[in-house]
Design a protein around this motif. Structure first.
Motif, PDB file in Angstrom:
ATOM      1  N   LYS A   1       2.502   1.720  -3.392  1.00 55.10           N
ATOM      2  CA  LYS A   1       1.534   2.169  -4.412  1.00 55.10           C
ATOM      3  C   LYS A   1       1.077   3.604  -4.148  1.00 55.10           C
ATOM      4  O   LYS A   1       1.065   4.437  -5.054  1.00 55.10           O
ATOM      5  CB  LYS A   1       0.316   1.224  -4.433  1.00 55.10           C
ATOM      6  N   GLN A   2       0.749   3.886  -2.884  1.00 56.84           N
ATOM      7  CA  GLN A   2       0.218   5.218  -2.543  1.00 56.84           C
ATOM      8  C   GLN A   2       1.217   6.326  -2.886  1.00 56.84           C
ATOM      9  O   GLN A   2       0.842   7.379  -3.402  1.00 56.84           O
ATOM     10  CB  GLN A   2      -0.101   5.245  -1.045  1.00 56.84           C
TER      11      GLN A   2
ATOM     12  N   GLU B   1       0.831  -1.211   0.000  1.00 64.09           N
ATOM     13  CA  GLU B   1       0.000   0.000   0.000  1.00 64.09           C
ATOM     14  C   GLU B   1       0.864   1.259   0.000  1.00 64.09           C
ATOM     15  O   GLU B   1       0.598   2.215  -0.740  1.00 64.09           O
ATOM     16  CB  GLU B   1      -0.917  -0.043   1.242  1.00 64.09           C
TER      17      GLU B   1
END
Ligand code: LP5
Ligand code: MN
Length: 244
Positions: A190-191, A187
């Motif tokens: 990706k973020q 996460e």
């Protein structure tokens, strides 16, 4: 975004306290030695074994650490700090005295052209739900205001009690629960759209690789200083793990 072009040093989990004088001396050695040649020093949390508020700066340990950080900041090295689960009460007063800048957790910076996310690391341990509930409570501004309004002696007593309770709680947790989860790591990659993540906290130092959306990404974990300690040195050509 903060951007660095020369050598950056990264350290975390020094857990400074009077009971570990060798680690205090080693940290002073880092500030007065290798850090003097670096462009930046990132302290990624848990600099102190615990910190109960910036009105507790008068101990000889705090005075020594503040003076050494300030002397380094007054040289050419810029210092940045992300707080950890033990020293999240370090605030602007301490930062001003020590000459460093407080950063958010997580924080994206560019080191030698490589976008990199820096964190303490506790937020990646998403299976440790008891800890995350504790974290939510103690990061609440109202809770902090009430805690900081108590006498220093009371705060030290509470912090020592919490350390003991946490020690007992950890004995009942599996090693996996106290490590990062793949989901949380993916996460973050990706973020923030990065291929490099550097953090401490998990006591699993080293270079870990993760395939996220078909791309290999690097996660570097800093060593704690319960043993001899160490740090990470990032230069334009290499990432070097330095262990004492
Ligand atoms: O730091 P580490 O790696 O040993 O353990 C952490 C988690 N534990 C903590 C607690 C701190 O270590 C100790 C407290 C620091 C004091 C800060 C300043 C003052 C604030 C006072 C707060 C009351 O962060 C541990 C994780 C582990 O990382 C791995 O990720 O598992 O989390 C826990 O153990 C939390 C427990 O699961 C639940 C909460 C127990 C604490 C209860 C506090 C009761 C207060 C007692 C008052 C006398
Ligand atoms: Mn920690």
């Amino acid at each position: 975004m903060l951007s660095f072009h020369h050598a950056s040093l990264l350290v975390s989990d020094v857990h400074l306290c009077e009971e570990r004088p060798a680690q205090v001396d080693a940290f002073m050695g880092l500030l007065n030695g290798p850090a003097r040649q670096a462009e930046s020093l990132f302290i990624l949390g848990d600099l102190f074994e615990y910190w109960v508020g910036d009105d507790d700066c008068s101990s000889s340990l705090a005075q020594r650490v503040i003076a050494a950080l300030k002397a380094l900041a007054d040289s050419a090295c810029k210092i940045y700090f992300i707080s950890g689960n033990r020293d999240f009460l370090i605030g602007q007063t301490f930062a001003d005295a020590a000459g460093f800048k407080l950063l958010d957790d997580p924080c994206k910076v560019e080191i030698q052209g490589v976008p990199t996310v820096l964190m303490h690391g506790d937020l990646l341990c998403t299976e440790d739900t008891a800890y995350l509930a504790f974290r939510e409570q103690v990061r609440n501004p109202l809770w902090q205001q009430q805690f900081l309004a108590q006498d220093l002696a009371v705060r030290h007593h509470i912090a020592q009690g919490a350390t003991a309770e946490s020690g007992k709680a950890k004995q009942a947790k599996s090693e996996e629960i106290m490590d990062v989860t793949e989901t949380a790591v993916a996460e973050v990659f990706k973020q923030f759209g990065v291929n490099r993540l550097i953090h401490g906290h998990t006591h699993r130092p080293g270079h870990h690789q993760h395939s996220v959306n078909g791309v290999m990404r690097d996660r570097w974990v800093l060593p704690d200083w319960y043993g001899p300690g160490g740090y990470l040195r990032v230069t334009p050509s290499i990432i070097e793990e330095i262990r004492f």
